[in-house]
Design a protein around this motif. Sequence first.
Motif, PDB file in Angstrom:
ATOM      1  N   LYS A 262      49.537  39.422  47.923  1.00  0.00           N
ATOM      2  CA  LYS A 262      49.506  38.992  46.427  1.00  0.00           C
ATOM      3  C   LYS A 262      49.402  37.606  46.203  1.00  0.00           C
ATOM      4  O   LYS A 262      48.778  37.157  45.267  1.00  0.00           O
ATOM      5  CB  LYS A 262      50.808  39.498  45.914  1.00  0.00           C
ATOM      6  CG  LYS A 262      51.047  40.989  46.083  1.00  0.00           C
ATOM      7  CD  LYS A 262      50.090  41.600  45.322  1.00  0.00           C
ATOM      8  CE  LYS A 262      50.337  43.142  45.509  1.00  0.00           C
ATOM      9  NZ  LYS A 262      49.450  43.938  44.509  1.00  0.00           N
ATOM     10  N   ASN A 263      49.967  36.617  46.932  1.00  0.00           N
ATOM     11  CA  ASN A 263      49.802  35.411  46.728  1.00  0.00           C
ATOM     12  C   ASN A 263      48.426  34.740  46.916  1.00  0.00           C
ATOM     13  O   ASN A 263      48.210  33.901  46.193  1.00  0.00           O
ATOM     14  CB  ASN A 263      50.886  34.456  47.872  1.00  0.00           C
ATOM     15  CG  ASN A 263      51.007  33.134  47.747  1.00  0.00           C
ATOM     16  OD1 ASN A 263      51.449  32.414  46.603  1.00  0.00           O
ATOM     17  ND2 ASN A 263      50.092  32.371  48.604  1.00  0.00           N
ATOM     18  N   SER A 265      45.956  36.544  46.300  1.00  0.00           N
ATOM     19  CA  SER A 265      45.314  36.972  45.055  1.00  0.00           C
ATOM     20  C   SER A 265      45.468  35.901  44.014  1.00  0.00           C
ATOM     21  O   SER A 265      44.491  35.586  42.966  1.00  0.00           O
ATOM     22  CB  SER A 265      45.592  38.398  44.822  1.00  0.00           C
ATOM     23  OG  SER A 265      45.244  39.205  45.807  1.00  0.00           O
ATOM     24  N   GLN A 266      46.682  35.476  43.937  1.00  0.00           N
ATOM     25  CA  GLN A 266      47.059  34.731  42.744  1.00  0.00           C
ATOM     26  C   GLN A 266      46.499  33.353  42.875  1.00  0.00           C
ATOM     27  O   GLN A 266      45.856  32.967  41.939  1.00  0.00           O
ATOM     28  CB  GLN A 266      48.565  34.579  42.956  1.00  0.00           C
ATOM     29  CG  GLN A 266      49.205  33.629  41.600  1.00  0.00           C
ATOM     30  CD  GLN A 266      48.598  34.119  40.237  1.00  0.00           C
ATOM     31  OE1 GLN A 266      48.818  35.348  40.139  1.00  0.00           O
ATOM     32  NE2 GLN A 266      48.441  33.078  39.026  1.00  0.00           N
ATOM     33  N   ILE A 269      43.077  33.462  41.752  1.00  0.00           N
ATOM     34  CA  ILE A 269      42.909  33.411  39.950  1.00  0.00           C
ATOM     35  C   ILE A 269      42.837  32.167  39.782  1.00  0.00           C
ATOM     36  O   ILE A 269      42.173  31.319  38.825  1.00  0.00           O
ATOM     37  CB  ILE A 269      43.923  34.162  39.612  1.00  0.00           C
ATOM     38  CG1 ILE A 269      43.796  35.702  39.613  1.00  0.00           C
ATOM     39  CG2 ILE A 269      44.258  33.864  38.097  1.00  0.00           C
ATOM     40  CD1 ILE A 269      45.087  36.567  39.284  1.00  0.00           C
ATOM     41  N   GLU A 270      43.808  31.262  40.333  1.00  0.00           N
ATOM     42  CA  GLU A 270      43.960  29.919  40.079  1.00  0.00           C
ATOM     43  C   GLU A 270      42.776  28.864  40.446  1.00  0.00           C
ATOM     44  O   GLU A 270      42.441  28.075  39.665  1.00  0.00           O
ATOM     45  CB  GLU A 270      45.225  29.173  40.754  1.00  0.00           C
ATOM     46  CG  GLU A 270      46.483  29.918  40.191  1.00  0.00           C
ATOM     47  CD  GLU A 270      47.774  29.328  41.165  1.00  0.00           C
ATOM     48  OE1 GLU A 270      47.343  28.597  42.082  1.00  0.00           O
ATOM     49  OE2 GLU A 270      48.805  29.683  40.801  1.00  0.00           O
TER      50      GLU A 270
END
Length: 615
Positions: A262-263, A265-266, A269-270
């Motif tokens: 999840k991290n 994936s974030q 995004i960033e």
Amino acid sequence: MSWGTELWDQFDNLEKHTQWGIDILEKYIKFVKERTEIELSYAKQLRNLAKKYQPKKNSKEEEEYRYTACKAFLSTLNEMNDYAGQHEVISENMTSNITVELARYVQELKQERKSYFHDGRKAQQHIEICWKQLESSKRRFERDCKEADRAQQYFEKMDADINVTKADVEKARQQAQVRHQMAEDSKADYSSILQKFNHEQHEYYHTHIPNIFQKIQEMEERRIVRIGESMKTYAEVDRQVIPIIGKCLDEIVKAAESIDQKNDSQLVIEAYKSGFEPPGDIEFEDYTQPMKRTVSDNSLSNSREGKSELKFGGKSKGKLWPFIKKNKLMSLLTSPHQPPPPPPASASPSAVPNGPQSPKQQKEPLSHRFNEFMTSKPKMHCFRSLKRGGATPEDFSNLPPEQRRKKLQQKVDELNKEIQKEMDQRDAITKMKDVYLKNPQMGDPASLDHKLAEVSQNIEKLRLEAQKFEAWLAEVEGRLPARSEQGRRQSGMFDAQNPATVNSCAQDRESPDGSYTEEQSQEGEVKVLATDFDDEFDEEEPLPAIGTCKALYTFEGQNEGTVSVVEGETLYVIEEDKGDGWTRIRRNEDEEGYVPTSYVEVYLDKNAKGAKTYI
């Protein structure tokens, strides 16, 4: 059982056996030595492997290690370094505790063995000498006895002969007595030597040889015990590093368990978030109502009030022209704005990274979007002024809003660190100056003025630079009005003040750098109606082919305005390279775009229309 009593007559075999025992010990030493070399080589290969996959400093790879999976891989590489270190420890301990110690012991063993067998040979030589003496005395005794017997027989013969004088008989009697005495002396000597030999022989077989063989047996048993202890040490050296190796493996498992999808994936995004809003719904345009246009000789857009909208003719009905590949306007808008990739070393070149995308406004009619494009940047009077590639602007205006904000924030942070560093240096110089003022013997305070002024000047420069980037950052974050909006909203359409702009744009509409142009109309001015606009950008005849090209490599066209090609594919050239590294090609009627010039081999038709050199 003792070798001295059981193997009293196996001197030579014991000598061979003890030599074999030393050879075995030396073979074991060689084995351990080769094991240490293997451990060192393995450790070196592991270190080289870990170093090979370490991220290179100041490269793009360092950015990849923000992700937890990459961090776990980096931890694995570091643990492999420690793992390699334990194999080096194995090599060092085996060398010092086994190889060196056993080598020294072998030298001592050889000297001890040599001493024992030297004593054994000396005892052998002594008993052999005694045996020879015994044999010699025995032969002498035998000879003297025979001589005495013959002398006695001769005396008896002479005594019985009446013709022999009395003197001769006396002489023979005396000779017989002398021989008999010599025989008695030889007998006594032989008896003495025999007793001595028996004693020496008893000492040799029951004392000297058993003692020597016992020492050799003890020496051999110590050798066997020593090689057994070395084998235990061999295992213990490995066993000592097992907990540390296990800890390294545990750390690798711990690093693997720390991976957070999840991290990651974030972070994606960033890293790639542009900040643009997705396009909204396209409003319905009612063609049943009379089309209201403000037509002028040099206007393509609405009136200044913006009340009437530009309508498209019937030919474009049912088509979303911004997404049609053969549309010339979109070809201009989506052409690659970055340098082409270099030709690959292999037949599978990497894909070109996506270039910046144009922001899309939400819920506006297509006519408004076109007007916005035509009026947004007055400096770009025509498509010919668009440049593909070039240096990155200082304010990162080539990036999407979100990425631009991150870059500007990063730059501001770097500048603030530099400012803080310079301020710390200034404080240090100021304190030193105060010390010099209080203690002139330590130094001249005036000597620091130049350095202090230089540092203050650097601080001022850095502050101005930081303010500049903070202003750009505030602009992006919406704290200040965007600078570009001041120039964008000057007019709702092109008015009569810039007729040359429209004419020039009409001429150069085909390519970002004017690769395909048409002659200006004979009247010198263009009257554009809505139907003309529709025909121009929807059903216009495709550009003529000016040659063909063959793809040398496979190219994945991921950028807007580019097209993918496969190695060996033949395509049509409709626009040659103008120095920016891109060639415009067509695969079929509805598919055309740009490919890197270095990826294709171009065959131009000199007689084709438009096949000419542009400067």
